[in-house]
Structure formats: C-alpha cells, structure tokens
Design a protein around this motif. Structure first.
Motif, mmCIF file in Angstrom:
data_model
loop_
_atom_site.group_PDB
_atom_site.id
_atom_site.type_symbol
_atom_site.label_atom_id
_atom_site.label_comp_id
_atom_site.label_asym_id
_atom_site.label_seq_id
_atom_site.Cartn_x
_atom_site.Cartn_y
_atom_site.Cartn_z
ATOM 1 N N TYR A 47 11.774 -32.768 -9.529
ATOM 2 C CA TYR A 47 13.018 -33.531 -9.359
ATOM 3 C C TYR A 47 14.159 -32.768 -10.015
ATOM 4 N N GLN A 51 16.748 -35.319 -17.447
ATOM 5 C CA GLN A 51 15.566 -36.033 -17.925
ATOM 6 C C GLN A 51 15.885 -37.340 -18.633
ATOM 7 N N ALA A 56 14.769 -40.581 -13.755
ATOM 8 C CA ALA A 56 13.881 -39.543 -14.268
ATOM 9 C C ALA A 56 12.852 -40.133 -15.237
ATOM 10 N N LYS A 57 13.287 -41.036 -16.094
ATOM 11 C CA LYS A 57 12.369 -41.663 -17.050
ATOM 12 C C LYS A 57 11.275 -42.439 -16.325
ATOM 13 N N GLU A 60 8.859 -39.924 -14.727
ATOM 14 C CA GLU A 60 8.016 -39.310 -15.759
ATOM 15 C C GLU A 60 6.908 -40.281 -16.195
ATOM 16 N N GLN A 61 7.260 -41.566 -16.331
ATOM 17 C CA GLN A 61 6.267 -42.560 -16.730
ATOM 18 C C GLN A 61 5.217 -42.749 -15.636
ATOM 19 N N ALA A 63 4.162 -40.450 -13.561
ATOM 20 C CA ALA A 63 3.263 -39.301 -13.639
ATOM 21 C C ALA A 63 2.281 -39.442 -14.799
ATOM 22 N N LYS A 64 2.800 -39.882 -15.930
ATOM 23 C CA LYS A 64 1.957 -40.058 -17.120
ATOM 24 C C LYS A 64 0.897 -41.126 -16.884
ATOM 25 N N GLN A 77 1.658 -32.817 -12.507
ATOM 26 C CA GLN A 77 2.455 -31.849 -13.262
ATOM 27 C C GLN A 77 3.920 -32.006 -12.866
ATOM 28 N N VAL A 78 4.764 -32.389 -13.818
ATOM 29 C CA VAL A 78 6.165 -32.682 -13.530
ATOM 30 C C VAL A 78 7.054 -31.476 -13.831
ATOM 31 N N TYR A 79 7.930 -31.169 -12.883
ATOM 32 C CA TYR A 79 8.915 -30.093 -13.049
ATOM 33 C C TYR A 79 10.306 -30.725 -12.964
ATOM 34 N N PRO A 80 10.929 -31.017 -14.111
ATOM 35 C CA PRO A 80 12.192 -31.771 -14.141
ATOM 36 C C PRO A 80 13.433 -30.903 -13.988
#
Length: 341
Positions: A47, A51, A56-57, A60-61, A63-64, A77-80
């Motif tokens: 994305y 961040q 974005a938050k 990310e959550q 993905a986690k 695997q996140v690429y911010p």
C-alpha cells in the motif's frame, strides 16, 4: 576406474536435478498444513498510504491478525508507504499477479473498472452510515462483481472519509464562489464538478500540492481532512469548506487466480478478518474526519460547514459530473446511481 567416474558423474547430475526440483517446489508452496489446519502460504500486501493513517493501521492489523490466527501458516508480508509499488503501478501488479494483495484508491481503479468511479460522484452518500449500508448490500456486491470480471477480488472497502475543499482566495460558501479558481483535483469525475462550479481542475500528485499552493500554482485543492493535516495544508491555505461531496474509498484487492488456488479454510479466514478490519476502519473514518477538521481550525484555517439545506443546490450544480460517470460506466453505472439517489 573410468566406469566409476562415469557413474559418479551421472549420480551427481541426478542429485543436482532432484535438489533443483525440491527448491522449485518449495518456492511455489509446500502444500503442508500446520496444527490449526491451514496450508502454508506467503502473501505480499502493498500500500502507499502513510503508516499512521487510519486505513493503513486497519490494513496492518488485518495482516497481523491473519498471520496470528493461522498460527503463522499464512504469512502476510506488508510493504507500506510505497516501498514495493507506486499507486500508479499497483493495480496492474495485482491483476497480473506481480503482487498477491494491494490497497489502492477507488479513483485509480476507475480507469480499469469504470463503475469504481461511483465514489467520486458528488453527493452520492450523505453519511457514513449510508455508505456502510450500501457497501454491505447489493450496491457493494455489484462493485465486487465488476472487479472480479477484471481479475481482482475485493476483500475490503476501506473508508478514507469525506472529501473537502481548501483554498487561499475566499470562503467557498456556494458553487458560484469557485468561479475563476485553479483547484487541484483527485480524478476525472471531481474535475467535471470543479469545471461545473466555474473553476479549472489541475492534476498533480499529492506530494506536489503543498508547494503548488505555496507558489500559487493552484489556488486550492480537494482532499480529505486527514490528508490535509498530514500534508500541512494549514501552512499554505486559509479557507476550508466542509461539504462532504465525495466519500473516498480505498480497496484491498487480491489477485483472483491466486485467491482461487487458496484452500477454502484460508479464504474464509482472510474474508472474516477483512470484514473485521473494514468495520474498524469505517468507524475510524468518522472519528478522524471530525478530529482533523478541528485540528485545521485550531491551526488557523477559517472553516465553513455547508448547511444541510444547501446541499441540494451544490448537488444540482454538480450534475455534469453525474452525467460523465453515467456515460463512462454504462448501464451498471446507471443502476448504481439509482440505488443511492
């Protein structure tokens, strides 16, 4: 002796071949499952938003949570912040499988899937609740189907929030006040509205807007107040108009071929976790819009909130933007407009 050397050579070749096949198989996915019953998979998710943005938050959550709930079998695997792909390259990469998942704006998706431009049509949604109800129903299903026809499955509609106007010249209290201004636009449909209001739309990247405003290359710009705070619009503009003309969306999409190859159990986990993140992001969108609008006012911007009774006037003046969308998106676009008008 020669026969022994020859035999050894053949054996070495076979060992190398088997090792190579083993390596190739592992890189494509072992097909092994863990104790929770999830098949191992690696998913790259890219994305471009900062961040600290609420979208974005939420991503990310998501993905986690997927990684944790799968016991680590599904490794997201996140690429911010544009580390892997620019927003201009994102959609094509998702469609071709260059990346498994990505988050990008509905505005940019509209060039490939015209009906996604619905979010840029002025005054389609009046409240956060209206948007949520539509996206969770037939309206959202039609958009998802249109995306799948092109090769991308929508996992999440990530609400960015409402779009507003900032400028340096004067308070924008009616469409007539736009006359003669140069306004940075965010897409084709908003540009039609800006022209209908009597101003000139100017295209440029988000990172260019601050300097353009500072140098008077443009008189104003449209964006969400979250972006205005992050990009310090308060330093280079004086007036903020809150008219909630567009409900901006970002789309978490996954390559359809990749999705179809995932086990049903993995698909269910990804879908359920995305739904949870989507609900949180929608709630945050309203909170962040309110908070950042207040911050801009505290930083010195003069804020004008368009009265609810005046919105029909703004909407009527923006009719050319509705017509442009209808012409571009065809019959399904007309259906969507009827569903929300």
């Amino acid at each position: 002796m020669r026969n022994w050397i020859k035999s050894f050579g053949i054996m070495l070749i076979l060992i190398t071949f088997v090792a190579g096949c083993s390596s190739y198989s592992t890189s494509q996915g072992s097909g092994q499952t863990n104790s929770e019953g999830y098949e191992e998979a690696t998913i790259r998710l890219a994305y471009n938003l900062p961040q600290d943005h609420h979208v974005a938050k939420g991503v990310e959550q998501f993905a986690k949570d997927v990684t944790e709930k799968s016991g680590g079998a599904i490794n997201v695997q996140v690429y911010p912040a544009g580390q892997l792909l620019s927003d201009k390259d994102m959609n094509q990469s998702i469609l071709t499988g260059g990346v498994e998942m990505g988050v990008n704006s509905s505005t940019l998706w509209a060039s490939t899937v015209p009906v996604m431009g619905i979010f840029d049509v002025p005054y389609v949604f009046n409240t956060y609740e209206e948007a949520g109800d539509a996206l969770n129903g037939e309206f959202g299903d039609k958009l998802k189907a249109s995306m799948e026809e092109k090769g991308a499955k929508v996992l999440m509609f990530a609400d960015y929030g409402f779009a507003q106007f900032a400028n340096n010249k004067r308070p924008l209290e009616s469409p007539a006040d736009f006359e003669g201004l140069k306004i940075r636009s965010i897409g084709d449909i908003p540009s039609e509205m800006i022209k209908a209001y009597g101003a000139s739309p100017v295209f440029m990247g988000g990172g260019e807007v601050y300097m353009a405003l500072q140098r008077s290359t443009v008189d104003g710009a449209t964006s969400g107040t979250t972006a205005m705070v992050q990009r310090k619009y308060d330093e280079v503009t004086k007036y903020l108009t809150i008219n909630n003309y567009a409900y901006l969306e970002f789309i978490l999409a996954v390559n359809k071929d990749f999705w179809n190859k995932l086990p049903e159990k993995s698909q269910l986990l990804l879908s359920e976790t995305a739904t949870e993140a989507e609900a949180w992001i929608r709630t945050q969108a309203e909170i962040e819009d309110e908070k950042t609008a207040k911050q801009l006012e505290e930083k010195g911007m003069e804020v004008y909130v368009v009265p609810e009774e005046d919105i029909p006037m703004w909407k009527e003046a923006a009719k050319p933007a509705w017509d442009a969308f209808s012409n571009n998106a065809g019959n399904i676009g007309k259906e969507l407009l009827k569903m929300v008008d």
